[in-house]
Design a protein around this motif. Sequence first.
Motif, PDB file in Angstrom:
ATOM      1  N   THR A 520     -36.241 -49.255 -19.193  1.00 33.74           N
ATOM      2  CA  THR A 520     -35.939 -50.652 -18.890  1.00 33.74           C
ATOM      3  C   THR A 520     -36.912 -51.547 -19.631  1.00 33.74           C
ATOM      4  OG1 THR A 520     -38.162 -50.224 -17.601  1.00 33.74           O
ATOM      5  CG2 THR A 520     -35.802 -49.925 -16.528  1.00 33.74           C
ATOM      6  N   HIS A 521     -37.569 -51.032 -20.469  1.00 37.56           N
ATOM      7  CA  HIS A 521     -38.298 -51.912 -21.702  1.00 37.56           C
ATOM      8  C   HIS A 521     -38.302 -51.313 -22.853  1.00 37.56           C
ATOM      9  CE1 HIS A 521     -41.871 -53.961 -23.424  1.00 37.56           C
ATOM     10  NE2 HIS A 521     -41.541 -55.082 -22.377  1.00 37.56           N
ATOM     11  N   PRO A 522     -37.973 -52.168 -23.801  1.00 36.56           N
ATOM     12  CA  PRO A 522     -38.096 -51.748 -25.446  1.00 36.56           C
ATOM     13  C   PRO A 522     -39.201 -50.791 -25.788  1.00 36.56           C
ATOM     14  CG  PRO A 522     -38.272 -53.948 -25.465  1.00 36.56           C
ATOM     15  CD  PRO A 522     -37.993 -53.657 -23.935  1.00 36.56           C
ATOM     16  N   SER A 523     -40.408 -50.815 -25.073  1.00 34.69           N
ATOM     17  CA  SER A 523     -41.385 -49.887 -25.531  1.00 34.69           C
ATOM     18  C   SER A 523     -41.074 -48.231 -25.145  1.00 34.69           C
ATOM     19  CB  SER A 523     -42.689 -50.306 -24.755  1.00 34.69           C
ATOM     20  OG  SER A 523     -42.389 -50.287 -23.372  1.00 34.69           O
ATOM     21  N   GLU A 524     -40.143 -48.377 -24.473  1.00 34.85           N
ATOM     22  CA  GLU A 524     -39.703 -46.962 -24.178  1.00 34.85           C
ATOM     23  C   GLU A 524     -38.683 -46.297 -24.926  1.00 34.85           C
ATOM     24  OE1 GLU A 524     -40.198 -48.335 -19.402  1.00 34.85           O
ATOM     25  OE2 GLU A 524     -38.219 -47.938 -20.039  1.00 34.85           O
ATOM     26  N   LEU A 525     -38.215 -47.105 -26.036  1.00 35.23           N
ATOM     27  CA  LEU A 525     -37.264 -46.847 -26.853  1.00 35.23           C
ATOM     28  C   LEU A 525     -37.476 -45.449 -27.649  1.00 35.23           C
ATOM     29  CD1 LEU A 525     -35.435 -49.859 -27.792  1.00 35.23           C
ATOM     30  CD2 LEU A 525     -34.407 -48.374 -26.245  1.00 35.23           C
ATOM     31  N   PRO A 526     -38.676 -45.294 -27.883  1.00 35.03           N
ATOM     32  CA  PRO A 526     -39.113 -44.120 -29.072  1.00 35.03           C
ATOM     33  C   PRO A 526     -39.144 -42.923 -28.182  1.00 35.03           C
ATOM     34  CG  PRO A 526     -40.789 -45.844 -29.149  1.00 35.03           C
ATOM     35  CD  PRO A 526     -39.861 -46.384 -28.131  1.00 35.03           C
ATOM     36  N   ASP A 527     -39.055 -42.980 -26.832  1.00 38.31           N
ATOM     37  CA  ASP A 527     -38.977 -41.685 -26.034  1.00 38.31           C
ATOM     38  C   ASP A 527     -37.458 -41.171 -26.064  1.00 38.31           C
ATOM     39  OD1 ASP A 527     -41.525 -42.208 -25.330  1.00 38.31           O
ATOM     40  OD2 ASP A 527     -41.040 -43.097 -23.429  1.00 38.31           O
ATOM     41  N   VAL A 528     -36.709 -41.968 -26.462  1.00 42.29           N
ATOM     42  CA  VAL A 528     -35.022 -41.416 -26.306  1.00 42.29           C
ATOM     43  C   VAL A 528     -35.196 -40.165 -27.483  1.00 42.29           C
ATOM     44  CG1 VAL A 528     -32.612 -41.928 -26.751  1.00 42.29           C
ATOM     45  CG2 VAL A 528     -34.261 -43.924 -25.644  1.00 42.29           C
ATOM     46  N   GLN A 529     -34.302 -39.335 -26.892  1.00 37.25           N
ATOM     47  CA  GLN A 529     -34.169 -37.910 -27.679  1.00 37.25           C
ATOM     48  C   GLN A 529     -32.912 -37.864 -27.927  1.00 37.25           C
ATOM     49  OE1 GLN A 529     -37.094 -36.121 -28.384  1.00 37.25           O
ATOM     50  NE2 GLN A 529     -38.017 -37.767 -27.436  1.00 37.25           N
ATOM     51  N   PRO A 537     -30.864 -51.423 -17.947  1.00 35.17           N
ATOM     52  CA  PRO A 537     -30.377 -52.526 -17.001  1.00 35.17           C
ATOM     53  C   PRO A 537     -29.047 -53.081 -18.163  1.00 35.17           C
ATOM     54  CG  PRO A 537     -32.882 -52.557 -17.289  1.00 35.17           C
ATOM     55  CD  PRO A 537     -32.305 -51.676 -18.064  1.00 35.17           C
ATOM     56  N   ALA A 538     -29.325 -53.187 -19.336  1.00 33.64           N
ATOM     57  CA  ALA A 538     -28.130 -53.599 -20.162  1.00 33.64           C
ATOM     58  C   ALA A 538     -28.783 -53.319 -21.708  1.00 33.64           C
ATOM     59  CB  ALA A 538     -28.014 -55.230 -19.928  1.00 33.64           C
ATOM     60  N   THR A 539     -28.097 -53.364 -22.718  1.00 29.53           N
ATOM     61  CA  THR A 539     -28.670 -53.083 -24.026  1.00 29.53           C
ATOM     62  C   THR A 539     -28.622 -54.511 -24.620  1.00 29.53           C
ATOM     63  OG1 THR A 539     -26.595 -52.566 -24.968  1.00 29.53           O
ATOM     64  CG2 THR A 539     -27.756 -50.771 -24.320  1.00 29.53           C
ATOM     65  N   SER A 540     -29.488 -54.506 -25.784  1.00 29.87           N
ATOM     66  CA  SER A 540     -29.533 -55.621 -26.681  1.00 29.87           C
ATOM     67  C   SER A 540     -29.100 -55.244 -27.872  1.00 29.87           C
ATOM     68  CB  SER A 540     -30.778 -56.441 -26.658  1.00 29.87           C
ATOM     69  OG  SER A 540     -31.404 -56.678 -27.898  1.00 29.87           O
ATOM     70  N   PRO A 541     -28.532 -56.147 -28.881  1.00 29.54           N
ATOM     71  CA  PRO A 541     -28.271 -55.848 -30.024  1.00 29.54           C
ATOM     72  C   PRO A 541     -29.580 -55.219 -30.900  1.00 29.54           C
ATOM     73  CG  PRO A 541     -27.364 -57.760 -29.648  1.00 29.54           C
ATOM     74  CD  PRO A 541     -28.074 -57.376 -28.572  1.00 29.54           C
ATOM     75  N   ALA A 542     -30.719 -55.563 -30.319  1.00 28.87           N
ATOM     76  CA  ALA A 542     -31.976 -55.168 -31.036  1.00 28.87           C
ATOM     77  C   ALA A 542     -32.234 -53.654 -30.795  1.00 28.87           C
ATOM     78  CB  ALA A 542     -33.181 -55.701 -30.195  1.00 28.87           C
ATOM     79  N   TRP A 543     -31.402 -52.992 -29.780  1.00 30.41           N
ATOM     80  CA  TRP A 543     -31.457 -51.709 -29.669  1.00 30.41           C
ATOM     81  C   TRP A 543     -30.505 -51.010 -30.262  1.00 30.41           C
ATOM     82  CZ3 TRP A 543     -32.329 -50.351 -23.723  1.00 30.41           C
ATOM     83  CH2 TRP A 543     -33.371 -51.395 -23.095  1.00 30.41           C
ATOM     84  N   ALA A 544     -29.747 -51.524 -30.994  1.00 33.80           N
ATOM     85  CA  ALA A 544     -28.577 -50.877 -31.819  1.00 33.80           C
ATOM     86  C   ALA A 544     -29.302 -49.563 -32.448  1.00 33.80           C
ATOM     87  CB  ALA A 544     -27.787 -51.658 -32.736  1.00 33.80           C
ATOM     88  N   PRO A 545     -30.279 -49.662 -33.216  1.00 34.91           N
ATOM     89  CA  PRO A 545     -30.595 -48.422 -33.751  1.00 34.91           C
ATOM     90  C   PRO A 545     -30.521 -47.252 -33.114  1.00 34.91           C
ATOM     91  CG  PRO A 545     -31.980 -50.306 -34.714  1.00 34.91           C
ATOM     92  CD  PRO A 545     -31.022 -50.594 -33.344  1.00 34.91           C
ATOM     93  N   VAL A 546     -30.966 -47.217 -31.741  1.00 34.25           N
ATOM     94  CA  VAL A 546     -31.259 -46.149 -30.777  1.00 34.25           C
ATOM     95  C   VAL A 546     -29.922 -45.412 -30.595  1.00 34.25           C
ATOM     96  CG1 VAL A 546     -30.892 -46.919 -28.621  1.00 34.25           C
ATOM     97  CG2 VAL A 546     -32.866 -45.496 -29.030  1.00 34.25           C
TER      98      VAL A 546
END
Lengths: 604, 364
Positions: A520-529, A537-546
């Motif tokens: 729910t917050h970009p700070s959690e993105l590094p946890d994605v395995q 909730p929705a993605t943002s283009p900023a999340w594209a690398p994940v």
Amino acid sequence: MAADRFPSPFDIETPPGAEGWESMYDWYHLFGSERRELDEGRFWFADRLHHPDVLHPYDEIQCECWWQALGAFNTRIFAMPPAFGVDQRIVNGRLYVTPVAAPAEDVAARAEEFGKRAGHYYERWDAIYTEWKEKVTAKLEEIRALRFEPLPDLEPESTVFDHTGHSAGFRMIRDFDRLVLTMYETYQYHFELLNIGYAAYLTFFAMCRQAFPDISDQSISRMVGGLRVELYRPDDELKRLAKEAQRLGLVERLSGTEDAATLFAALRQDAAGAEWVADWERTADPWFLINTDPGHPGGYHTYPTWADQPDIPLASVREYLRRLTDGESIDRPTDEVLAERDRITAGYRELLADDDRATFDDTVALARQVFAFIEEHVLYIEHWMWATFWAKSHELSRALAAMGEIDEPEDMFFLRRYEVAEAIYDCVAAWSVGSRPRGADHLRPLIARRREIYTALRAWEPPPALGPPPTQIDEPFTVMLWGITTASVSEWLRADGDDGTLRGTAGSPGVVEGPVRVVTHPSELPDVQPGDVLVCPATSPAWAPVFARTAATVSDVGGIMSHTAIVCREYGMPAVVGTGNAVATLRTGQRVRVDGDTGVVTVL
Amino acid sequence: MSAGWIVGLADAAAADVATVGGKGAGLHRLVALGARVPAGFVVTTDAFRAALDTVAAQVEAPLQALGPDAPIDAVERAAAQARARLLRTASAGPVLEEVRAAYDDLAGGIARVAVRSSAVGEDAAGASFAGEHDTFLEIRGRDAVADAVCRCWASLYTARAVSYREHAGAGPAGAMAVVVQEMVPARAAGVFMTLNPANGDRSTVVCEAVWGLGEPLVSGAVTPDRFVVDKVSGEVVRREIADKPRQLVRGEMPGTAEVDVSAERRGRPCLDDAELAELLDLARRVERDAGVPQDGEFAVAEPGGPARVHLLQTRPETVWSTRAPRAATNGSGARTALSAVLATLTRGAAATSTTPEGTPDHGG
């Protein structure tokens, strides 16, 4: 038990501890007894696409920008035949919206005006869009040039010897107005092209579905997408930096897990490392001016940009480096996507009736032109403009805190923009006179109370909609942008349909299974395995690398034109968008099957 | 040995409808396209005429004697007499000897074959003659094949075929070719159309399939799986998987047997994505070659290679192919992008599909 309507906005209770929340928002943004007759008959849905969380009083500006600008361009400027604007109300800190239809008897006359007005734009689209970029970039430079600093004890000599003729205090008042007004002005440009662009894009969809009732949304969007739009540039820059790291022999040193600050300090110790860090820093402006909000980028002041929090883009660079080291290609297969786009366009065209082909050619050409804008305006406005607006707002809040007008910078965001203007005047007047502002003493209890209210409001789970649903939801923008359809609304009404499945819109084809990762917050993105099913909730283009790591994506909001859907199609990964409540329903670690062909998520 | 009685499917002579009938000529075209078609030969109309040469008048006599409005039971009786005469008089002679020899050449005389009628005028656009003539499956042995060929000929004289010709204005029996082809030991089989018969969408190939042989599907005895595949993108846009409790398979003895489908298989899709992709490719090639929408039958052999879809026949689709493709602009008269935008915006609902006018059936 299926109900036939959602709760009335006038029956929504204030969550315990949030009493008085109405004072946080402008009075015209609230439901009120004077408009009860009108508002109670309307169907309102929670705009979780743009505003998934409780609004800070200051951030109400975000809603106001599009409330007015979208409305004016649809209703007053282009005379969009069937649609007026989208009305807004705030309830318990959440934004609810309702599209306003044009009166049926006006549609024909509006269509004639629209033909003249939008037709002018369609004929000159590329030239107008070139001008548009210049206009918006100029506005961006204007607000970048604003400086908010604590007011000086004594004005610099330049005020005198350059005959400036006004004070730093006046300039603070003036520049806050400029900041807000410039943002408003940019939103005019945002909607100058957006909805007529969407209208052309929608038309191409309608045409394809008319000729080919079985065609999938993905096939239609593939005929239009795949362009080299600037929106992908930030991600491309990360890939370039990964390749640079490889060329400079830094693979080993980047493969650790230390944070960006530590890593960059270590890299600066030698020539190769310093070269790479310098490259990073040059790239960061403007390419890392990327907001990380889930959903609509730039919607809140609270989310950092890549530049603010380099750990986010660094995680992506590390992932790209790993894939490069494994011998994988990290380049987006743009040429293949374009070749495939042309192949399928020719394929469908061949199947049309002879006398439809010219119209098809004209419409697909226009749809491609507008699509570049639809994609790229996000970079110019949602990322660059909003990131700069929030950065300047933070700068102002620090100046006000330094001057004792508020206790700490974050306090400013608990004030409405009009209250901020008042606080600035209070501060400036006291500074000018050499007196003492009423400021912090007066504002302290108000802000303290609003902080409590804000926390209480966050605990409230907003109903997906309010009021009586229409029998048929066919307003094209609602369907395409928010992903809200007659079916999804009846699904909301069914509420406790707890059969282990969630339904949404098939955003990107394919079927995969995997463990859920709720973010729910970009700070959690590094946890994605690797292999995780991203639930957000929705993605943002900023999340594209994940997306390089995930197996599938499930979002609460969005239609087939949402960024989640677009990016997943680009990455060839299944997506189900607009599920309504995936974040609230699914738990990290659960195994699910995501069916991007049918739009169903099944808990296994 | 008389030239022209037996023609291989790949032979140039098999292009001539008057010689090999509609089905035979269609199969020749598929072979020429490079599609996978079970090996086989055609017993030509010349062979039919040679076999019936001296007996035709005698065979048809009972039918000739019927008045124009003969009651149905009289037609039945006359047709039965004609068939009996044909089987009695035609089963000997040099033509069937050549059929036996041709069968021996096909897989060493041990192959199981399908023996199908291929009448002239059958399977043409506009008149399908669907199921009006007989087909014999899983036939093995030279005498059994010769007998089946004879029975195909005799099926010209069933009461229903006589009535159908009467109804279709097709005149007297004429000549019939017979196709003899190796049976594909089908794991699954079905029919396809190069458009969606429910709405006339020409961007799709609609395919229905069952476990085992395709005959129960063609005759409508079972509910098949249904797949809608996008012709251009290759996506499977819809899958409707049916419960398929029974299937028709190769019998222990020559002939077919209906058996239960195992519990775990009956609810599973009977075609996988690779098979659908192969079928799609074949369907597109066939349609492009023919220039009009096609329908056809196929069988999927047991696993053993990546390419295993066999085409059993194709022919022009008879309903939608005579109409214009669906209009993209929905009669709005839009000629430019702007007029299309206006049409979309003033229509209200964007992109709702319209109800099809009429729902033509498969025509087996």
